[in-house]
Design a protein around this motif. Structure first.
Motif, PDB file in Angstrom:
ATOM      1  N   LEU A 150       0.804  -1.214   0.000  1.00  0.00           N
ATOM      2  CA  LEU A 150       0.000   0.000   0.000  1.00  0.00           C
ATOM      3  C   LEU A 150       0.841   1.271   0.000  1.00  0.00           C
ATOM      4  N   ASN A 151       1.976   1.266   0.710  1.00  0.00           N
ATOM      5  CA  ASN A 151       2.799   2.486   0.729  1.00  0.00           C
ATOM      6  C   ASN A 151       3.410   2.775  -0.639  1.00  0.00           C
ATOM      7  N   ILE A 152       3.548   1.749  -1.478  1.00  0.00           N
ATOM      8  CA  ILE A 152       3.995   1.943  -2.859  1.00  0.00           C
ATOM      9  C   ILE A 152       2.817   2.343  -3.750  1.00  0.00           C
ATOM     10  N   LEU A 153       1.708   1.648  -3.598  1.00  0.00           N
ATOM     11  CA  LEU A 153       0.515   1.951  -4.398  1.00  0.00           C
ATOM     12  C   LEU A 153       0.039   3.377  -4.201  1.00  0.00           C
ATOM     13  N   ASN A 154       0.091   3.860  -2.972  1.00  0.00           N
ATOM     14  CA  ASN A 154      -0.376   5.221  -2.695  1.00  0.00           C
ATOM     15  C   ASN A 154       0.344   6.243  -3.564  1.00  0.00           C
ATOM     16  N   GLU A 155       1.662   6.077  -3.693  1.00  0.00           N
ATOM     17  CA  GLU A 155       2.429   7.042  -4.486  1.00  0.00           C
ATOM     18  C   GLU A 155       2.133   6.916  -5.982  1.00  0.00           C
ATOM     19  N   LEU A 156       1.803   5.708  -6.442  1.00  0.00           N
ATOM     20  CA  LEU A 156       1.484   5.501  -7.848  1.00  0.00           C
ATOM     21  C   LEU A 156       0.070   5.951  -8.194  1.00  0.00           C
ATOM     22  N   CYS A 157      -0.847   5.769  -7.260  1.00  0.00           N
ATOM     23  CA  CYS A 157      -2.269   5.961  -7.572  1.00  0.00           C
ATOM     24  C   CYS A 157      -2.842   7.305  -7.135  1.00  0.00           C
ATOM     25  N   LEU A 158      -2.458   7.789  -5.977  1.00  0.00           N
ATOM     26  CA  LEU A 158      -3.079   9.017  -5.468  1.00  0.00           C
ATOM     27  C   LEU A 158      -2.831  10.246  -6.344  1.00  0.00           C
ATOM     28  N   PRO A 159      -1.684  10.383  -7.020  1.00  0.00           N
ATOM     29  CA  PRO A 159      -1.530  11.533  -7.912  1.00  0.00           C
ATOM     30  C   PRO A 159      -2.583  11.582  -9.022  1.00  0.00           C
ATOM     31  N   LEU A 160      -3.143  10.433  -9.381  1.00  0.00           N
ATOM     32  CA  LEU A 160      -4.163  10.378 -10.433  1.00  0.00           C
ATOM     33  C   LEU A 160      -5.541  10.832  -9.961  1.00  0.00           C
ATOM     34  N   VAL A 161      -5.748  10.827  -8.646  1.00  0.00           N
ATOM     35  CA  VAL A 161      -7.071  11.083  -8.078  1.00  0.00           C
ATOM     36  C   VAL A 161      -7.338  12.578  -7.962  1.00  0.00           C
ATOM     37  N   LYS A 162      -8.536  12.973  -8.317  1.00  0.00           N
ATOM     38  CA  LYS A 162      -8.951  14.367  -8.119  1.00  0.00           C
ATOM     39  C   LYS A 162      -9.000  14.693  -6.630  1.00  0.00           C
ATOM     40  N   LYS A 163      -8.810  15.948  -6.282  1.00  0.00           N
ATOM     41  CA  LYS A 163      -9.002  16.372  -4.903  1.00  0.00           C
ATOM     42  C   LYS A 163     -10.439  16.039  -4.491  1.00  0.00           C
ATOM     43  N   GLY A 164     -10.580  15.356  -3.379  1.00  0.00           N
ATOM     44  CA  GLY A 164     -11.899  14.933  -2.922  1.00  0.00           C
ATOM     45  C   GLY A 164     -12.323  13.587  -3.465  1.00  0.00           C
ATOM     46  N   GLY A 165     -11.492  13.017  -4.379  1.00  0.00           N
ATOM     47  CA  GLY A 165     -11.791  11.700  -4.933  1.00  0.00           C
ATOM     48  C   GLY A 165     -11.193  10.588  -4.091  1.00  0.00           C
ATOM     49  N   TYR A 166     -11.235   9.363  -4.613  1.00  0.00           N
ATOM     50  CA  TYR A 166     -10.856   8.203  -3.804  1.00  0.00           C
ATOM     51  C   TYR A 166      -9.941   7.236  -4.548  1.00  0.00           C
ATOM     52  N   PHE A 167      -8.995   6.693  -3.811  1.00  0.00           N
ATOM     53  CA  PHE A 167      -8.230   5.535  -4.241  1.00  0.00           C
ATOM     54  C   PHE A 167      -8.748   4.349  -3.443  1.00  0.00           C
ATOM     55  N   ILE A 168      -9.175   3.295  -4.141  1.00  0.00           N
ATOM     56  CA  ILE A 168      -9.681   2.106  -3.459  1.00  0.00           C
ATOM     57  C   ILE A 168      -8.746   0.947  -3.760  1.00  0.00           C
TER      58      ILE A 168
END
Length: 234
Positions: A150-168
């Motif tokens: 998860l600590n790796i996925l967060n850096e890969l995925c969260l930049p793609l998410v809009k502010k207020g959006g979600y990474f699941i």
């Protein structure tokens, strides 16, 4: 899980299904089995197992997020199309992007998209960190199923998410990963807002859905080069 039982269980998830969707899932399974003869898409090809461990498992995301909305969704490290293709079949109003670093998988997914006549969906051969740099704050929801810690996925995925959006993030046992990732949530200005742990029907293997809300825009420092991400996770 046969087709009849699959329909019963996704109905319990609050998901509607009709004959067109049933036929698309059947065709998707056939395409997986056929392609698996010439490349390793998945070790799971028996119909009952595919419906449980791939199709139903992909749809459990509805436990934690209402996918009946018209939103944009990116599936990172989609592999053979889980959960992205399954979500698009069951929720056709979604605008979906599938990304994967293996060109052969993307070629297969393009075949699936064409064969099933799916609209507003594209499959892109690209590394997640490169795609994130080019498409910052683009998606309402980003998903990733059992790809990395998860600590790796967060850096890969969260930049793609809009502010207020979600990474699941869709995982098996994930309690320790969630603890390890606490620092990455702080750095990437996000937080866990919901965790749901449950067992798949019949086989009772554990699944965990982690719903992470992005509270602020990601600084352009992230994502870093993947070698650096892997060498020193946030």
């Amino acid at each position: 899980m046969n087709e009849k039982v699959f329909i019963e269980y996704i109905t319990k998830l609050g998901i509607d299904i009709d004959e067109e969707k049933i036929n698309q899932l059947r065709k998707y399974h056939e395409l997986i089995v056929e392609k698996n003869k010439v490349m390793n898409l998945t070790n799971i090809t028996k119909k009952e197992d595919v419906y449980l461990k791939h199709f139903y498992d992909s749809l459990t995301i509805n436990y934690i997020y209402d996918l009946k909305q018209s939103i944009s969704l990116c599936d990172v490290g989609t592999g053979a199309g889980f959960p992205g293709i399954v979500l698009k079949i069951m929720f056709p109003q979604l605008k979906v992007v599938l990304i994967d670093s293996l060109g052969k998988r993307i070629a297969f997914l393009k075949e699936v998209i064409k064969a099933l006549n799916l609209k507003s969906i594209e499959a892109i051969h690209v590394r997640a960190e490169d795609y994130a740099r080019m498409n910052r704050e683009t998606f309402d929801v980003v998903t990733s199923r059992a790809v990395a810690h998860l600590n790796i996925l967060n850096e890969l995925c969260l930049p793609l998410v809009k502010k207020g959006g979600y990474f699941i993030s869709m995982k098996g046992h994930a309690e320790e990963e969630a603890k390890e990732a606490e620092n990455s949530f702080k750095i990437l200005k996000s937080e866990i807002v919901d965790i749901k742990t449950f067992s798949l029907p019949f086989e009772e293997s554990v699944r965990t859905l982690i719903k992470i809300r992005k509270n602020e825009a990601t600084t352009k420092t992230f994502p870093r080069n993947f070698k650096e991400i892997k060498r020193k996770p946030l």
